[in-house]
Design an enzyme around this catalytic site. Structure first.
Site, PDB file in Angstrom:
ATOM      1  N   CYS A 285      33.358   7.232  16.045  1.00 31.42           N
ATOM      2  CA  CYS A 285      32.290   7.962  16.722  1.00 31.42           C
ATOM      3  C   CYS A 285      32.119   7.453  18.159  1.00 31.42           C
ATOM      4  O   CYS A 285      32.956   7.747  18.998  1.00 31.42           O
ATOM      5  CB  CYS A 285      30.992   7.904  15.915  1.00 31.42           C
ATOM      6  SG  CYS A 285      29.975   9.350  16.214  1.00 31.42           S
TER       7      CYS A 285
ATOM      8  N   THR B  61       7.148 -14.180 -10.046  1.00 30.34           N
ATOM      9  CA  THR B  61       7.520 -13.080 -10.936  1.00 30.34           C
ATOM     10  C   THR B  61       6.344 -12.681 -11.821  1.00 30.34           C
ATOM     11  O   THR B  61       6.038 -11.494 -11.981  1.00 30.34           O
ATOM     12  CB  THR B  61       8.730 -13.500 -11.798  1.00 30.34           C
ATOM     13  OG1 THR B  61       9.822 -13.702 -10.920  1.00 30.34           O
ATOM     14  CG2 THR B  61       9.093 -12.457 -12.836  1.00 30.34           C
TER      15      THR B  61
ATOM     16  N   HIS C 222      32.636   9.795  10.766  1.00 30.36           N
ATOM     17  CA  HIS C 222      32.396   8.475  10.166  1.00 30.36           C
ATOM     18  C   HIS C 222      33.156   8.334   8.845  1.00 30.36           C
ATOM     19  O   HIS C 222      32.595   8.613   7.776  1.00 30.36           O
ATOM     20  CB  HIS C 222      30.899   8.278   9.922  1.00 30.36           C
ATOM     21  CG  HIS C 222      30.118   8.084  11.169  1.00 30.36           C
ATOM     22  ND1 HIS C 222      29.915   6.841  11.742  1.00 30.36           N
ATOM     23  CD2 HIS C 222      29.497   8.977  11.981  1.00 30.36           C
ATOM     24  CE1 HIS C 222      29.190   6.986  12.844  1.00 30.36           C
ATOM     25  NE2 HIS C 222      28.926   8.264  13.017  1.00 30.36           N
TER      26      HIS C 222
ATOM     27  N   ILE D 233       0.853  -1.199   0.000  1.00 33.01           N
ATOM     28  CA  ILE D 233       0.000   0.000   0.000  1.00 33.01           C
ATOM     29  C   ILE D 233       0.886   1.245   0.000  1.00 33.01           C
ATOM     30  O   ILE D 233       0.656   2.202  -0.726  1.00 33.01           O
ATOM     31  CB  ILE D 233      -0.927  -0.001   1.234  1.00 33.01           C
ATOM     32  CG1 ILE D 233      -1.969  -1.117   1.088  1.00 33.01           C
ATOM     33  CG2 ILE D 233      -1.616   1.352   1.402  1.00 33.01           C
ATOM     34  CD1 ILE D 233      -2.900  -1.267   2.260  1.00 33.01           C
TER      35      ILE D 233
ATOM     36  N   LYS E  38      11.186 -21.456 -10.202  1.00 35.98           N
ATOM     37  CA  LYS E  38       9.772 -21.124 -10.403  1.00 35.98           C
ATOM     38  C   LYS E  38       9.593 -19.664 -10.849  1.00 35.98           C
ATOM     39  O   LYS E  38      10.145 -18.753 -10.228  1.00 35.98           O
ATOM     40  CB  LYS E  38       9.000 -21.344  -9.088  1.00 35.98           C
ATOM     41  CG  LYS E  38       8.921 -22.805  -8.677  1.00 35.98           C
ATOM     42  CD  LYS E  38       7.958 -23.538  -9.604  1.00 35.98           C
ATOM     43  CE  LYS E  38       7.837 -25.005  -9.225  1.00 35.98           C
ATOM     44  NZ  LYS E  38       7.078 -25.759 -10.239  1.00 35.98           N
TER      45      LYS E  38
ATOM     46  N   GLU F 277      33.863   5.731   7.272  1.00 33.75           N
ATOM     47  CA  GLU F 277      33.354   4.626   6.443  1.00 33.75           C
ATOM     48  C   GLU F 277      32.464   5.108   5.293  1.00 33.75           C
ATOM     49  O   GLU F 277      32.350   4.441   4.272  1.00 33.75           O
ATOM     50  CB  GLU F 277      32.609   3.587   7.300  1.00 33.75           C
ATOM     51  CG  GLU F 277      31.261   4.012   7.885  1.00 33.75           C
ATOM     52  CD  GLU F 277      31.352   4.740   9.224  1.00 33.75           C
ATOM     53  OE1 GLU F 277      32.420   5.312   9.519  1.00 33.75           O
ATOM     54  OE2 GLU F 277      30.359   4.745   9.968  1.00 33.75           O
TER      55      GLU F 277
HETATM   56  N1  GLN Z   1      25.944   8.395  20.796  1.00 34.07           N
HETATM   57  C1  GLN Z   1      27.091   9.184  20.478  1.00 34.07           C
HETATM   58  C2  GLN Z   1      26.746  10.637  20.229  1.00 34.07           C
HETATM   59  O1  GLN Z   1      25.608  10.957  19.956  1.00 34.07           O
HETATM   60  C3  GLN Z   1      27.836   8.593  19.298  1.00 34.07           C
HETATM   61  C4  GLN Z   1      27.081   8.672  18.019  1.00 34.07           C
HETATM   62  C5  GLN Z   1      27.643   7.776  16.944  1.00 34.07           C
HETATM   63  O2  GLN Z   1      28.408   6.870  17.224  1.00 34.07           O
HETATM   64  N2  GLN Z   1      27.236   7.969  15.716  1.00 34.07           N
HETATM   65  O3  GLN Z   1      27.593  11.460  20.278  1.00 34.07           O
END
Ligand code: GLN
Length: 531
Positions: A381, A191, A507, A149, A187, A509
């Site tokens: 982090c 699809t 971050h 939906i 099968k 990554e």
């Molecule tokens: N909880 C932590 C903060 O808010 C780390 C956040 C995180 O790891 N992205 O600062």
């Protein structure tokens, strides 16, 4: 004239529509075309930032500070497309905007309805991306499964767009062709049904992308073509592969990009994956030595919770010519049984981001274990915050030092809220989000990795290193190797007498790509290999 590719999904979710969209983007780019990618998510949350990883998996952050769906991570890893908050459209965002316009009086005198107001808002949001970026092709992935939906307004919007575009838009339907073990057969019925539902909505698929465990027989291919009203050449098999990075080549070998180019009457050269094969696929296959990294988190049962972390580790492994093994460790298990049982023998230990106090003491023990046992440590982090708490408690003797996220009134708040964060009551999109500048100190491990003075990395957190403790921790051997120049915030810490103990508040990554590994992941895996 921009062309559109609408990617829909049938039968079940988690078919890899995101990887399929990203792979199509990659293939078109190698033909010299400029692409943009959009993910439409049918949930009512304005963004996934308020959902927990069990609900949603990872929240991917863009440079402009948008909290988005993890598929945008695949788009950025596979292509050169630069993504912003406009590249993730949710039902919540669409309604928020339409309701705000209604209150302002923009629709004065009218009944505001799903068709045309909601669908127009969706269409305009899609067109905005193509106008802003001046691209050749916009790939629009519709989350969820045909028949839900929730996704109906999005499907109606793409039906209308397809008509408007007069041959400049196609639909790629990603579907499941299951193998039934007991019958020894694949099968096609599910699809057929999903395409039936798609046609009821008024959308005809142009290409069928069939997810399958077993090779599609000629018979099955013809049956799908006949029932789904596509040419047999447009039935493409997307067979399970070991690595997602193999997908573009697999699809290209079956002529998918040639077909798209033909259907959309696009110009451009031939697709060329030579570079991708050399830098990505060959290292994946050639490595023989294994490096094992322990990832200590609380969502480790969930494949999607730390998606970009796992991918970035993989990029690091490819770059260091090793095979990656990930040991997923639940931080609550460490709390119960101690770190040794779970972390002994690991080449490196990584603590990813996280929120809330569940499992936090286990993470702190893991950071201590890495520090004391000289095991390469990478904190991201929350992983930086745990490393700071651990160091304050066990090296600087600050008993019960903590983050105020876990204990509001603590004697040694080594991690705490900035003044501006204290006033915030609303939870959505109010963290420190997106790209910020960071200056790197020469002669540090961070500098050895980045090899430059100034970098930019993406953030998503509320809490920060408390600068009141900087001198004290510094005297005991903590190095503050990355600092935000405007606010003097600590962005990277590391330890002096340790082979590789580096942690960052941002971050990294999110910015690693298979063919352009992030420097910190590269050096972390290198250290883990050495260990
Ligand atoms: N909880 C932590 C903060 O808010 C780390 C956040 C995180 O790891 N992205 O600062």
């Amino acid at each position: 004239m921009t062309r559109y590719i609408f990617v829909t999904g049938g039968v079940v979710s988690s078919l890899g529509k995101g990887i399929a969209s990203a792979s199509i983007g990659k293939l078109l780019e190698t033909r010299g075309l400029k692409v943009a990618l959009i993910k439409c998510d049918p949930y009512i949350n304005v963004d996934p930032g308020t959902m927990n990883p069990f609900q949603h998996g990872e929240v991917y952050v863009t440079d402009d500070g948008a909290e988005t769906d993890l598929d945008l991570g695949h788009y950025e890893r596979f292509t050169k497309a630069v993504l912003t908050r406009d590249n993730n459209i949710t039902t919540g965002k669409i309604y928020y905007s339409v309701i705000s316009k209604e209150r302002r009086g923009d629709y004065l005198g009218k009944t505001v309805q799903i068709i045309p107001h909601i669908t127009d808002e969706i269409k305009n949001s899609i067109k905005r991306v193509s106008h802003a970026k001046k691209v050749d092709v916009v790939i629009v992935e519709i989350g969820g499964t045909v028949g839900d939906i929730e996704s109906l307004p999005f499907l109606e919007a793409i039906r209308q767009l397809k008509l408007e575009m007069e041959g400049r838009a196609i639909n790629v339907h990603v579907t499941l062709v299951p193998y039934i073990q007991s019958a020894g057969e694949i099968k096609t019925k599910p699809t057929q049904h999903s395409v039936g539902t798609l046609r009821e909505i008024g959308i005809m698929p142009d290409i069928m992308l069939c997810r399958t465990q077993k090779t599609l027989t000629k018979d099955a291919r013809e049956k799908i073509a006949l029932f789904c009203n596509v040419h047999p050449d447009a039935v493409i098999q997307a067979i399970d592969v070991q690595s997602i990075y193999e997908v573009p080549a697999n699809l290209s070998e079956q002529g998918l990009d040639s077909l798209i180019v033909r259907l959309l009457k696009l110009k451009g050269g031939k697709s060329d994956l030579t570079e991708w094969k050399k830098t990505v696929l060959e290292p994946l296959k050639s490595a023989s030595r294994e490096v094992e990294v322990a990832v200590v988190g609380k969502y480790i049962v969930l494949q999607d919770a730390y998606k970009s972390i796992y991918e970035a580790l993989q990029h690091g492994a490819m770059n260091n010519n090793v095979k990656l093994a990930i040991r997923k460790v639940d931080s609550e298990d460490i709390e119960k049984n101690g770190p040794e049982k779970y972390l002994k023998g690991a080449g490196g230990i990584l603590i990813p981001g996280g929120f809330g106090d569940r499992g936090i003491e286990g993470k702190i023990s893991a950071a201590r274990f890495a520090r004391e046992q000289n095991i390469p440590y990478f904190g991201i982090c929350l992983g930086m915050q745990t490393a700071v708490v651990e160091f304050a408690r066990n090296v600087c003797g600050l008993k019960n030092a903590d983050s105020t996220e876990f204990h509001r009134s603590v004697k040694f708040p080594v991690i705490s809220l900035l003044e501006e964060q204290r006033k915030i009551k609303i939870k959505g999109a109010t963290m420190r989000l997106g790209a910020y500048e960071c200056r790197i100190k020469k002669g540090t491990k961070a500098y050895a990795a980045y090899k430059k003075d100034t970098i930019s990395e993406r953030h998503r957190h509320r809490y920060e290193f408390n600068n009141k403790f900087r001198d004290m921790l510094g005297k005991k051997g903590m190095v503050f190797s990355g600092i935000n120049p405007q606010r003097k915030l600590v962005e990277i810490i590391e330890l002096k007498n340790h082979p590789w103990f580096v942690a960052c508040q941002f971050h990294p990554e999110f910015k690693s790509k298979p063919d352009r590994v992030h420097p910190l992941f590269k050096d972390f895996i290198k250290a883990a290999r050495g260990h």
